[in-house]
Design a protein around this motif. Structure first.
Motif, PDB file in Angstrom:
ATOM      1  N   GLU A   1     -12.704  -2.738   4.852  1.00  0.00           N
ATOM      2  CA  GLU A   1     -12.054  -3.536   4.036  1.00  0.00           C
ATOM      3  C   GLU A   1     -13.025  -4.337   3.205  1.00  0.00           C
ATOM      4  O   GLU A   1     -13.253  -4.428   1.924  1.00  0.00           O
ATOM      5  CB  GLU A   1     -10.938  -4.532   4.500  1.00  0.00           C
TER       6      GLU A   1
ATOM      7  N   THR B   1      -4.610  -2.735  -2.876  1.00  0.00           N
ATOM      8  CA  THR B   1      -5.250  -1.128  -2.577  1.00  0.00           C
ATOM      9  C   THR B   1      -6.217  -1.271  -1.704  1.00  0.00           C
ATOM     10  O   THR B   1      -6.087  -0.184  -0.805  1.00  0.00           O
ATOM     11  CB  THR B   1      -5.684  -0.621  -3.705  1.00  0.00           C
TER      12      THR B   1
ATOM     13  N   GLN C   1      -7.556   7.096  -2.925  1.00  0.00           N
ATOM     14  CA  GLN C   1      -7.868   6.702  -1.685  1.00  0.00           C
ATOM     15  C   GLN C   1      -7.995   8.171  -0.783  1.00  0.00           C
ATOM     16  O   GLN C   1      -7.402   9.147  -1.100  1.00  0.00           O
ATOM     17  CB  GLN C   1      -6.451   6.138  -1.101  1.00  0.00           C
TER      18      GLN C   1
ATOM     19  N   GLY D   1      -9.232   6.466   4.084  1.00  0.00           N
ATOM     20  CA  GLY D   1      -8.404   5.252   4.026  1.00  0.00           C
ATOM     21  C   GLY D   1      -9.100   4.484   2.689  1.00  0.00           C
ATOM     22  O   GLY D   1      -8.859   3.549   2.147  1.00  0.00           O
TER      23      GLY D   1
ATOM     24  N   GLU E   1      -4.976  -3.158   3.813  1.00  0.00           N
ATOM     25  CA  GLU E   1      -3.964  -2.686   4.442  1.00  0.00           C
ATOM     26  C   GLU E   1      -2.895  -3.363   4.763  1.00  0.00           C
ATOM     27  O   GLU E   1      -3.011  -4.462   5.361  1.00  0.00           O
ATOM     28  CB  GLU E   1      -4.284  -1.711   5.865  1.00  0.00           C
ATOM     29  N   GLU E   2      -1.650  -3.070   4.459  1.00  0.00           N
ATOM     30  CA  GLU E   2      -0.599  -4.050   4.706  1.00  0.00           C
ATOM     31  C   GLU E   2      -0.671  -5.440   4.391  1.00  0.00           C
ATOM     32  O   GLU E   2      -0.500  -6.374   5.099  1.00  0.00           O
ATOM     33  CB  GLU E   2       0.066  -4.065   6.197  1.00  0.00           C
TER      34      GLU E   2
END
Lengths: 150, 193
Positions: A84, A101, B147, B82, A104-105
């Motif tokens: 991230e 985007t 993505q 991801g 995550e979550e």
């Protein structure tokens, strides 16, 4: 050919661009060229990294060699994963929607205030594109100060 | 998006390169062999990062080549699953949208990975996203955010005479992407307020 370690490290776009520009300057200095396949891929990659809206396309660059460690330190309370943070460095999300985007979550993990804080940290450390918003100038000055300080 | 991969390889320096410094000859040799090439299950090699170790140069019988064992690290393009990155729309077909970056061409977003309400316009050959009565276009050459959801590898080493000769060569490394989530898709939709 033998692969000793498939993934020895992860690089951010900024580090890759630094390495390639250094290499390019070195070649120029020594008045020589690399193999043609290298020249091609390096030219195309630099072009990709420096085209809008990639944050590295901004001139003068708001990225500095120590901004990576600075960002890591500032974002450490949020316990983001390595991937991230790498994406944040590469894409420089400038709004909560853009950050969504990358993380995550996000809605479950962070409150609305925390999300805002993260966007502000990213703006402070990595700068932003000149926008029509009135506060854009203030941030641009901060970024320029960072460059001078380093 | 980029990783460092550690390789070891035998570098053979030919006599016409003896005028170069050894390290320069080794760098050129490695870059000529790896740069802009896909190594299976590793990724697209970009450039030599650094040389970690080299053996003494040894000259074998019969040739004038100097053989050096080298350990080095390469910069490799290998986005993780991801990862969100930027690309440009290359072309659209009813089965999905082909994307490219300046240095890498094989990215595909299948139609089921487009957001709800997306439809294909056959006369214009583009995808359109119907969102809140608005029609948003996936125009060619538009910058998009996508993505990475999957990758495909095809070993290109010749399979021998059993394989049919006229089967088209598959690309060695292909990335499958998604633009279904919020914030993904054409950058202008989200950034240009």
């Amino acid at each position: 050919m033998k692969v000793i370690e498939a993934q020895a490290a992860v690089l951010t776009n900024y580090e890759v661009l630094q390495h390639l520009s250094q290499q390019k300057n070195l070649y120029k200095l020594r008045k020589r060229r690399g193999p043609p396949n290298l020249e091609t891929v390096v030219r195309e990659l630099i072009q990709y990294l420096q085209s809008h809206p990639n944050p590295l396309s901004q001139k003068p660059s708001t990225y500095t060699p120590n901004c990576i460690s600075q960002l890591l330190e500032r974002l450490s309370p949020y316990e983001l994963s390595k991937g991230e943070v790498v994406m944040i460095l590469n894409l420089r999300p400038a709004s909560v929607a853009a950050l969504n985007t990358v993380i995550e979550e996000m809605a479950e993990r962070f409150s609305d205030e925390q999300q805002e804080e993260m966007v502000n940290i990213i703006l402070e450390v990595l700068g932003q594109f000149e926008a029509s918003e009135p506060n854009a100038n203030g941030n641009a000055d901060d970024a320029a100060d960072d460059v001078n300080a380093s | 998006m980029f990783i460092l991969t550690k390789f070891s390889d035998l570098v053979q320096i030919s006599p016409e390169d003896f005028s170069k410094h050894s390290i320069v000859a080794i760098e050129d040799n490695i870059n000529a062999k790896y740069a802009n090439k896909v190594v299976q299950k590793i990724g697209l090699c970009i450039s030599l990062y650094d040389v970690l170790w080299t053996s003494e140069g040894l000259i074998g019988h019969g040739t004038g080549l100097v053989n050096v064992n080298v350990e080095f690290r390469m910069i490799v393009f290998r986005p993780f699953k991801g990862e969100v990155m930027l690309g440009r729309i290359r072309s659209s077909t009813p089965s999905g949208i082909h994307l490219r970056t300046d240095f890498f061409d094989d990215i595909f977003v299948p139609y089921e990975e487009l957001p709800q309400g997306a439809e294909y316009n056959h006369s214009e050959q583009i995808w359109i996203w119907n969102f809140d009565e608005e029609r948003l276009f996936y125009d060619n050459h538009e910058m998009v955010r996508f993505q990475v959801i999957d990758e495909e590898w095809h070993d290109q080493t010749p399979a021998g005479p059993t394989a049919a000769e006229d089967t088209p060569a598959k690309t060695p490394y292909k990335i499958k992407g998604s633009m279904a989530a919020e914030g993904l898709g054409v950058c202008l939709w989200w950034d240009g307020a």
